[in-house]
Design a protein around this motif. Structure first.
Motif, PDB file in Angstrom:
ATOM      1  N   HIS A 154       1.571  13.547   6.856  1.00 41.63           N
ATOM      2  CA  HIS A 154       1.760  12.119   6.587  1.00 41.63           C
ATOM      3  C   HIS A 154       0.444  11.338   6.603  1.00 41.63           C
ATOM      4  CE1 HIS A 154       3.745   8.084   6.679  1.00 41.63           C
ATOM      5  NE2 HIS A 154       4.618   8.738   5.938  1.00 41.63           N
ATOM      6  N   GLU A 170      10.169  11.225   7.860  1.00 43.18           N
ATOM      7  CA  GLU A 170       9.051  11.344   8.794  1.00 43.18           C
ATOM      8  C   GLU A 170       9.545  10.758  10.104  1.00 43.18           C
ATOM      9  OE1 GLU A 170       7.520   8.811   6.014  1.00 43.18           O
ATOM     10  OE2 GLU A 170       7.303   7.043   7.290  1.00 43.18           O
ATOM     11  N   ASP A 199      12.273   8.869   2.632  1.00 36.83           N
ATOM     12  CA  ASP A 199      11.045   9.494   3.127  1.00 36.83           C
ATOM     13  C   ASP A 199      11.306   9.923   4.556  1.00 36.83           C
ATOM     14  OD1 ASP A 199      10.141   8.754   0.683  1.00 36.83           O
ATOM     15  OD2 ASP A 199       8.670   7.283   1.396  1.00 36.83           O
ATOM     16  N   HIS A 231      13.827   4.900   4.667  1.00 35.71           N
ATOM     17  CA  HIS A 231      13.546   5.892   5.704  1.00 35.71           C
ATOM     18  C   HIS A 231      14.805   6.014   6.549  1.00 35.71           C
ATOM     19  CE1 HIS A 231       9.652   4.016   4.755  1.00 35.71           C
ATOM     20  NE2 HIS A 231       9.162   5.226   4.922  1.00 35.71           N
ATOM     21  N   HIS A 279       6.396  15.144   1.144  1.00 32.45           N
ATOM     22  CA  HIS A 279       5.820  13.858   1.559  1.00 32.45           C
ATOM     23  C   HIS A 279       4.514  14.139   2.306  1.00 32.45           C
ATOM     24  CE1 HIS A 279       5.903   9.605   2.267  1.00 32.45           C
ATOM     25  NE2 HIS A 279       6.336   9.616   3.502  1.00 32.45           N
ATOM     26  N   PRO A 290       2.387   9.464   1.232  1.00 33.39           N
ATOM     27  CA  PRO A 290       2.528   8.590   2.391  1.00 33.39           C
ATOM     28  C   PRO A 290       1.908   7.222   2.084  1.00 33.39           C
ATOM     29  CG  PRO A 290       1.764  10.756   3.069  1.00 33.39           C
ATOM     30  CD  PRO A 290       1.744  10.741   1.565  1.00 33.39           C
TER      31      PRO A 290
HETATM   32 ZN   LIG Z   1       6.169   7.988   4.801  1.00 37.39          ZN
END
Ligand SMILES: [Zn+2]
Length: 283
Positions: A84, A14, A12, A231, A80, A120
């Motif tokens: 977020h 972000e 993911d 992540h 995603h 998210p």
């Molecule tokens: Zn996320």
């Protein structure tokens, strides 16, 4: 029909401070997004593995070159969301807008519309199951947001642990054509009955790596692919912040320095690929 069991590895993408737990906590964050993605891209190429990156739309807009590099290495890009925002905080129209904006941002960065979505904070639960209809109506072919075990922040007790086409009840599978016309790829748990989350993130940083490998083996033996998530910042010890509460430090950063080794051993032991490659087996 025999099929070599392929598992799924996903990231993911972000900013680390966009996490629901940290977004109101951290001041003056340093992004380190590209250096974190570099760590992950080199790990994946070392083990000749392709993955799915679920990218926040605002990141796709801001880092088009990074998006091109990810796709250039053979990885898939999914959505995603655009900002977020967990689905708990959105109505249907706002969620549809999030999807359109993120798909447009990804398409203009890499020239391909995303096939898949990850919410998210895994925010597709019984309260927000309408989100699957919105995804279908926007042409998404798969979703990977259901955590088939209830945790304090998210999850759905008793949701299927294997990929499935959701029926009228979004959290049970249909034999024929589903109501939603998309495939749900739930996140991995240790065992279909003994549902300890092993899917990645905090759990992979906390649990012994041997337990994670045993869980993947248990699922694979039953013909179930393990869907893992991480992540990129979780692989980068330079993001660790100590000016936040101890609880949040623990959840956010515990095990960051050893995650690369843990994941390397998993990549060495099992076969992994991006979600789009497993889609035809379930659609
Ligand atoms: Zn996320």
């Amino acid at each position: 029909m025999h099929r070599t069991q392929q598992n799924i590895i996903s990231f993911d993408l972000e900013h680390w401070y966009m996490a629901t737990l940290l977004r109101d906590e951290v001041t003056n964050p340093t992004a380190r997004l590209e250096e974190s993605v570099d760590i992950v891209l080199s790990l994946l190429s070392e083990y000749n593995t392709r993955a799915t990156f679920f990218v926040v739309g605002t990141i796709a807009e801001k880092y088009p070159n990074l998006m091109e590099r990810i796709v250039g290495d053979g990885h898939e890009i999914g959505s995603h969301g655009h900002t977020h925002t967990p689905i708990f905080e959105l109505n249907k129209a706002e969620f549809a807008e999030e999807l359109t904006r993120s798909s447009d941002a990804i398409t203009s960065a890499v020239g391909q519309r995303p096939l898949g979505f990850r919410a998210p904070n895994f925010s597709i639960t019984r309260k927000t199951s309408w989100a699957l209809n919105v995804l279908t109506s926007q042409g998404f072919r798969y979703d990977s947001s259901v955590f088939p075990v209830r945790t304090p922040m998210y999850g759905v007790t008793n949701a299927p642990v294997e990929p499935y086409v959701p029926g009228e009840d979004s959290f049970s599978k249909t034999a024929g054509r589903g109501a939603h016309e998309l495939v749900e790829f739930p996140l991995a748990v240790f065992h279909p009955t003994f549902r300890v989350p092993i899917a990645g993130g905090f759990y992979a940083r906390l649990l012994p790596s041997k337990l994670l490998r045993k869980g993947i083996k248990t699922l694979n033996r039953r013909g179930i692919p393990a869907t893992l998530y991480f992540h990129p910042w979780e692989f980068n010890p330079r993001v660790v912040r100590t000016d936040i509460s101890l609880h949040k430090q623990f959840v956010s950063f515990h095990g960051v320095s050893s995650l690369r080794d843990t994941v390397a051993r998993i990549l060495e032991s099992f076969e992994f690929g991006p979600l789009r490659e497993l889609l035809p087996a379930y659609a």
